[in-house]
Design an enzyme around this catalytic site. Structure first.
Site, short mmCIF file in Angstrom:
data_model
loop_
_atom_site.label_atom_id
_atom_site.label_comp_id
_atom_site.label_asym_id
_atom_site.label_seq_id
_atom_site.Cartn_x
_atom_site.Cartn_y
_atom_site.Cartn_z
N ASP A 42 14.95 71.58 87.53
CA ASP A 42 16.19 71.25 88.35
C ASP A 42 16.73 69.75 88.06
OD1 ASP A 42 14.72 70.42 89.99
OD2 ASP A 42 15.37 71.20 91.76
N SER A 43 15.50 68.99 87.48
CA SER A 43 16.13 67.78 86.90
C SER A 43 17.23 67.97 85.79
CB SER A 43 14.81 67.16 86.19
OG SER A 43 14.15 68.07 85.25
N ASP A 81 13.05 76.35 87.67
CA ASP A 81 13.15 75.83 88.84
C ASP A 81 14.14 76.73 89.68
OD1 ASP A 81 11.59 73.98 89.64
OD2 ASP A 81 12.53 72.34 88.93
N LYS A 110 9.59 78.32 90.02
CA LYS A 110 9.05 76.91 90.80
C LYS A 110 9.78 76.74 92.02
CE LYS A 110 8.74 72.72 89.37
NZ LYS A 110 9.58 71.90 90.21
N GLU A 112 9.87 74.31 95.75
CA GLU A 112 9.22 72.78 96.27
C GLU A 112 8.80 73.17 97.87
OE1 GLU A 112 12.12 69.53 95.74
OE2 GLU A 112 11.90 70.08 93.60
N GLU A 179 3.57 66.05 92.49
CA GLU A 179 4.61 64.89 91.90
C GLU A 179 4.13 63.58 92.87
OE1 GLU A 179 8.56 65.90 91.29
OE2 GLU A 179 9.19 63.91 90.90
O1 KIV Z 1 12.61 69.26 87.75
C1 KIV Z 1 11.52 68.74 87.16
O2 KIV Z 1 11.91 68.13 86.18
C2 KIV Z 1 10.48 68.86 87.88
C3 KIV Z 1 9.38 68.37 87.20
C4 KIV Z 1 9.51 66.86 87.88
C5 KIV Z 1 8.04 68.60 87.81
O3 KIV Z 1 10.44 69.54 88.80
#
Ligand code: KIV
Length: 262
Positions: A42-43, A81, A110, A112, A179
């Protein structure tokens, strides 16, 4: 690489490499590389859309990114994500979010944090979808964490992270992203788990490492956190190529006869 390879790699002492990927053309590049697995993080909200945090991205946008990546790198293991709040609703809505990413081409999702997520993790896993956990600096909680800071520095926070990692493993996660946590804590957590840990800003002793593609390619000269190594001076090289193009256009050197139709 598949979901079972994570455990195998850990038990063989082989490190896992993971890189973020958000679109078709970089997925094609990653498909030609040795990198083990891709994270459609989600980055993307920050890296691809210029937001100040990961919070604004929606499940529809994440699914759009996942589908582009899966067309470019069909043979890579792709983790998608689950974006902010998409897995904090009722079970039906949470599973719709999971379904959107899997149907778009993700092999795993994924999410969090551990608190409030353990039952859902177990449910997703029992539905046949591998889940990757994420502890330490969890960017979706940036407003609770008071910014992007190293986590688990004091005893209480470190103990909480140790406990949560064991709970996530018990709930069935395939691997755990750590992280921005101190290296010693990341090592202890990695040693205490059967599943692999994948670190970012978590030192050398995790079972794998993940970096944001654009960071490792040096695409943003102004973003150089301590944990990033730039493996290419990407920004410099790309801007130089663009300037060469511009120069060739204004000087009349491009296109040549060979680059033109008779
Ligand atoms: O969204 C992302 O890029 C991440 C990484 C920093 C692990 O969750």
């Amino acid at each position: 690489m598949n979901s079972l390879s994570f455990l195998v790699k850990k038990s063989n002492g082989e490190k896992i490499s993971m890189v973020t990927c958000y679109d078709y053309w970089s997925a094609c590049l990653l498909a030609d590389s040795d990198v083990d697995c891709l994270l459609v993080g989600d980055s993307a909200a920050m890296v691809m859309h210029g937001h100040a945090s990961t919070l604004p991205i929606s499940i529809e946008q994440m699914a759009w990114h996942v589908s582009a990546v899966s067309r470019g790198a069909a043979k890579k293991f792709i983790v998608g994500d689950l974006p902010f709040l998409s897995y904090r609703k009722d079970l039906t809505e949470n599973m719709k979010a999971v379904e959107a990413l899997v149907k778009a081409g993700a092999h795993a999702v994924k999410l969090e944090g551990a608190a409030g997520n353990l039952e859902l993790v177990n449910y997703i896993v029992e539905s046949g979808v591998p889940v990757i956990g994420h502890l330490g600096l969890t960017p979706q909680s940036v407003n609770m964490l008071g910014g992007y800071k190293v986590q688990g520095r004091d005893q209480q926070a470190a103990d909480k992270l140790r406990t949560q990692s064991l709970l996530l493993e018990k709930a069935g996660v395939t691997a755990l992203v750590l992280e921005c946590v101190p290296s010693v804590l990341a090592r202890e957590v990695s040693e205490s788990l059967k599943i692999p840990t994948i670190g970012i800003g978590a030192g050398p002793d995790t079972d794998g490492q993940v970096l944001v593609l654009h960071d490792l390619l040096g695409m943003n000269k102004d973003f150089r956190p301590k944990f990033v190594r730039q493996f290419l001076s990407g920004q410099h090289l790309v801007v130089e190529a663009l300037n060469n193009f511009h120069q060739a256009v204004v000087s009349g050197d491009f296109p040549s006869l060979k680059e033109s139709f008779e």
